[in-house]
Design a protein around this motif. Structure first.
Motif, PDB file in Angstrom:
ATOM      1  N   MET A  26       0.831  -1.212   0.000  1.00  0.00           N
ATOM      2  CA  MET A  26       0.000   0.000   0.000  1.00  0.00           C
ATOM      3  C   MET A  26       0.863   1.259   0.000  1.00  0.00           C
ATOM      4  O   MET A  26       0.543   2.235  -0.683  1.00  0.00           O
ATOM      5  CB  MET A  26      -0.956  -0.002   1.208  1.00  0.00           C
ATOM      6  CG  MET A  26      -1.980  -1.113   1.155  1.00  0.00           C
ATOM      7  SD  MET A  26      -2.984  -1.142  -0.358  1.00  0.00           S
ATOM      8  CE  MET A  26      -3.955   0.324  -0.124  1.00  0.00           C
ATOM      9  N   THR A  27       1.961   1.236   0.745  1.00  0.00           N
ATOM     10  CA  THR A  27       2.868   2.386   0.757  1.00  0.00           C
ATOM     11  C   THR A  27       3.421   2.633  -0.635  1.00  0.00           C
ATOM     12  O   THR A  27       3.452   3.771  -1.114  1.00  0.00           O
ATOM     13  CB  THR A  27       4.029   2.159   1.759  1.00  0.00           C
ATOM     14  OG1 THR A  27       3.470   1.999   3.063  1.00  0.00           O
ATOM     15  CG2 THR A  27       5.004   3.311   1.753  1.00  0.00           C
ATOM     16  N   LEU A  28       3.851   1.572  -1.301  1.00  0.00           N
ATOM     17  CA  LEU A  28       4.401   1.718  -2.642  1.00  0.00           C
ATOM     18  C   LEU A  28       3.345   2.228  -3.614  1.00  0.00           C
ATOM     19  O   LEU A  28       3.622   3.122  -4.423  1.00  0.00           O
ATOM     20  CB  LEU A  28       5.004   0.394  -3.127  1.00  0.00           C
ATOM     21  CG  LEU A  28       5.692   0.434  -4.483  1.00  0.00           C
ATOM     22  CD1 LEU A  28       6.797   1.499  -4.531  1.00  0.00           C
ATOM     23  CD2 LEU A  28       6.260  -0.936  -4.826  1.00  0.00           C
ATOM     24  N   MET A  29       2.150   1.700  -3.552  1.00  0.00           N
ATOM     25  CA  MET A  29       1.075   2.181  -4.434  1.00  0.00           C
ATOM     26  C   MET A  29       0.766   3.644  -4.168  1.00  0.00           C
ATOM     27  O   MET A  29       0.626   4.441  -5.104  1.00  0.00           O
ATOM     28  CB  MET A  29      -0.192   1.337  -4.240  1.00  0.00           C
ATOM     29  CG  MET A  29      -0.122  -0.038  -4.834  1.00  0.00           C
ATOM     30  SD  MET A  29       0.093  -0.076  -6.631  1.00  0.00           S
ATOM     31  CE  MET A  29      -1.467   0.588  -7.183  1.00  0.00           C
ATOM     32  N   ASN A  30       0.638   4.006  -2.898  1.00  0.00           N
ATOM     33  CA  ASN A  30       0.274   5.380  -2.545  1.00  0.00           C
ATOM     34  C   ASN A  30       1.358   6.382  -2.909  1.00  0.00           C
ATOM     35  O   ASN A  30       1.051   7.521  -3.268  1.00  0.00           O
ATOM     36  CB  ASN A  30      -0.077   5.482  -1.059  1.00  0.00           C
ATOM     37  CG  ASN A  30      -1.396   4.810  -0.745  1.00  0.00           C
ATOM     38  OD1 ASN A  30      -2.323   4.826  -1.541  1.00  0.00           O
ATOM     39  ND2 ASN A  30      -1.482   4.191   0.409  1.00  0.00           N
ATOM     40  N   THR A  31       2.627   5.997  -2.826  1.00  0.00           N
ATOM     41  CA  THR A  31       3.695   6.930  -3.179  1.00  0.00           C
ATOM     42  C   THR A  31       3.921   6.974  -4.687  1.00  0.00           C
ATOM     43  O   THR A  31       4.113   8.055  -5.244  1.00  0.00           O
ATOM     44  CB  THR A  31       5.022   6.576  -2.464  1.00  0.00           C
ATOM     45  OG1 THR A  31       5.379   5.240  -2.756  1.00  0.00           O
ATOM     46  CG2 THR A  31       4.915   6.779  -0.971  1.00  0.00           C
ATOM     47  N   THR A  32       3.859   5.840  -5.337  1.00  0.00           N
ATOM     48  CA  THR A  32       4.078   5.800  -6.784  1.00  0.00           C
ATOM     49  C   THR A  32       2.978   6.552  -7.529  1.00  0.00           C
ATOM     50  O   THR A  32       3.251   7.281  -8.480  1.00  0.00           O
ATOM     51  CB  THR A  32       4.135   4.348  -7.294  1.00  0.00           C
ATOM     52  OG1 THR A  32       5.138   3.633  -6.570  1.00  0.00           O
ATOM     53  CG2 THR A  32       4.441   4.292  -8.777  1.00  0.00           C
ATOM     54  N   TYR A  85      10.779  11.549  -6.256  1.00  0.00           N
ATOM     55  CA  TYR A  85      10.750  12.237  -4.971  1.00  0.00           C
ATOM     56  C   TYR A  85      10.008  11.516  -3.848  1.00  0.00           C
ATOM     57  O   TYR A  85      10.142  11.903  -2.689  1.00  0.00           O
ATOM     58  CB  TYR A  85      10.199  13.657  -5.152  1.00  0.00           C
ATOM     59  CG  TYR A  85      11.138  14.494  -5.985  1.00  0.00           C
ATOM     60  CD1 TYR A  85      12.329  14.971  -5.439  1.00  0.00           C
ATOM     61  CD2 TYR A  85      10.863  14.765  -7.312  1.00  0.00           C
ATOM     62  CE1 TYR A  85      13.213  15.716  -6.200  1.00  0.00           C
ATOM     63  CE2 TYR A  85      11.744  15.523  -8.084  1.00  0.00           C
ATOM     64  CZ  TYR A  85      12.915  15.993  -7.515  1.00  0.00           C
ATOM     65  OH  TYR A  85      13.797  16.715  -8.276  1.00  0.00           O
ATOM     66  N   THR A  86       9.237  10.491  -4.178  1.00  0.00           N
ATOM     67  CA  THR A  86       8.554   9.772  -3.098  1.00  0.00           C
ATOM     68  C   THR A  86       8.900   8.291  -3.035  1.00  0.00           C
ATOM     69  O   THR A  86       8.936   7.715  -1.959  1.00  0.00           O
ATOM     70  CB  THR A  86       7.015   9.939  -3.172  1.00  0.00           C
ATOM     71  OG1 THR A  86       6.533   9.384  -4.394  1.00  0.00           O
ATOM     72  CG2 THR A  86       6.604  11.399  -3.052  1.00  0.00           C
ATOM     73  N   VAL A  87       9.173   7.672  -4.194  1.00  0.00           N
ATOM     74  CA  VAL A  87       9.519   6.247  -4.194  1.00  0.00           C
ATOM     75  C   VAL A  87      11.013   6.052  -3.947  1.00  0.00           C
ATOM     76  O   VAL A  87      11.392   5.277  -3.070  1.00  0.00           O
ATOM     77  CB  VAL A  87       9.090   5.551  -5.513  1.00  0.00           C
ATOM     78  CG1 VAL A  87       9.578   4.109  -5.543  1.00  0.00           C
ATOM     79  CG2 VAL A  87       7.581   5.610  -5.680  1.00  0.00           C
ATOM     80  N   PHE A  88      11.854   6.748  -4.695  1.00  0.00           N
ATOM     81  CA  PHE A  88      13.300   6.559  -4.539  1.00  0.00           C
ATOM     82  C   PHE A  88      13.778   6.738  -3.097  1.00  0.00           C
ATOM     83  O   PHE A  88      14.622   5.964  -2.649  1.00  0.00           O
ATOM     84  CB  PHE A  88      14.081   7.469  -5.483  1.00  0.00           C
ATOM     85  CG  PHE A  88      14.182   6.952  -6.903  1.00  0.00           C
ATOM     86  CD1 PHE A  88      13.666   5.725  -7.290  1.00  0.00           C
ATOM     87  CD2 PHE A  88      14.823   7.706  -7.872  1.00  0.00           C
ATOM     88  CE1 PHE A  88      13.765   5.263  -8.588  1.00  0.00           C
ATOM     89  CE2 PHE A  88      14.936   7.256  -9.173  1.00  0.00           C
ATOM     90  CZ  PHE A  88      14.407   6.035  -9.543  1.00  0.00           C
ATOM     91  N   PRO A  89      13.257   7.705  -2.351  1.00  0.00           N
ATOM     92  CA  PRO A  89      13.718   7.822  -0.965  1.00  0.00           C
ATOM     93  C   PRO A  89      13.381   6.601  -0.090  1.00  0.00           C
ATOM     94  O   PRO A  89      13.991   6.417   0.957  1.00  0.00           O
ATOM     95  CB  PRO A  89      12.993   9.065  -0.449  1.00  0.00           C
ATOM     96  CG  PRO A  89      12.738   9.880  -1.668  1.00  0.00           C
ATOM     97  CD  PRO A  89      12.440   8.864  -2.741  1.00  0.00           C
TER      98      PRO A  89
END
Length: 140
Positions: A26-32, A85-89
């Protein structure tokens, strides 16, 4: 070798995330897909956990609404921004993740050589923006 599909792409990114296993999908979906969430017009919008689980396992295709949303230059740019800016970090080794995604793409026999070249143009990448653009193109 695994196909270069949404499931394998997202699971490759997931493998390099630094946060605990709880809620990683869910974190990955929400940030991507932050731009998608924002433009849905609901502050409390959340992806359906059951659907997300099926997308990650490859049991189901991703949402047509999600695909349609990113089928524009403006929204692809937003996807690339979100990746950078949201996934790479969240990734402990983004360079290795990019390398694995490249290998998935290059070894996928269901894609033409021209399409592979188009998606991976410029590999290996030096700038964070180029890496994010590649990841965005692979996801889309």
């Amino acid at each position: 070798m695994k196909p270069c599909c949404f499931s394998t792409i997202m699971n490759t990114l997931l493998k390099y995330m630094t946060i605990s296993n709880s809620g990683k999908q869910m974190t990955l979906m929400n940030t991507t897909f932050a731009e998608y969430k924002e433009k849905k017009g609901k502050e409390d919008f959340e992806f359906d956990k059951g659907n997300v689980s099926k997308w990650f396992s490859g049991e189901d295709r991703q949402s047509p609404s999600l695909v349609e949303f990113y089928d524009s230059v403006e929204n692809i740019k937003a996807l690339i921004f979100d990746v950078q800016y949201t996934v790479f970090p969240l990734l402990y080794d983004k360079d290795k993740a990019v390398q694995e995604l490249y290998l998935l793409l290059i070894n996928d026999s269901s894609l033409s050589e021209n399409k592979k070249t188009e998606i991976s143009k410029g590999y290996p990448y030096n700038s964070e923006e180029d890496k994010a653009a590649f990841v965005g193109r692979v996801i889309f």
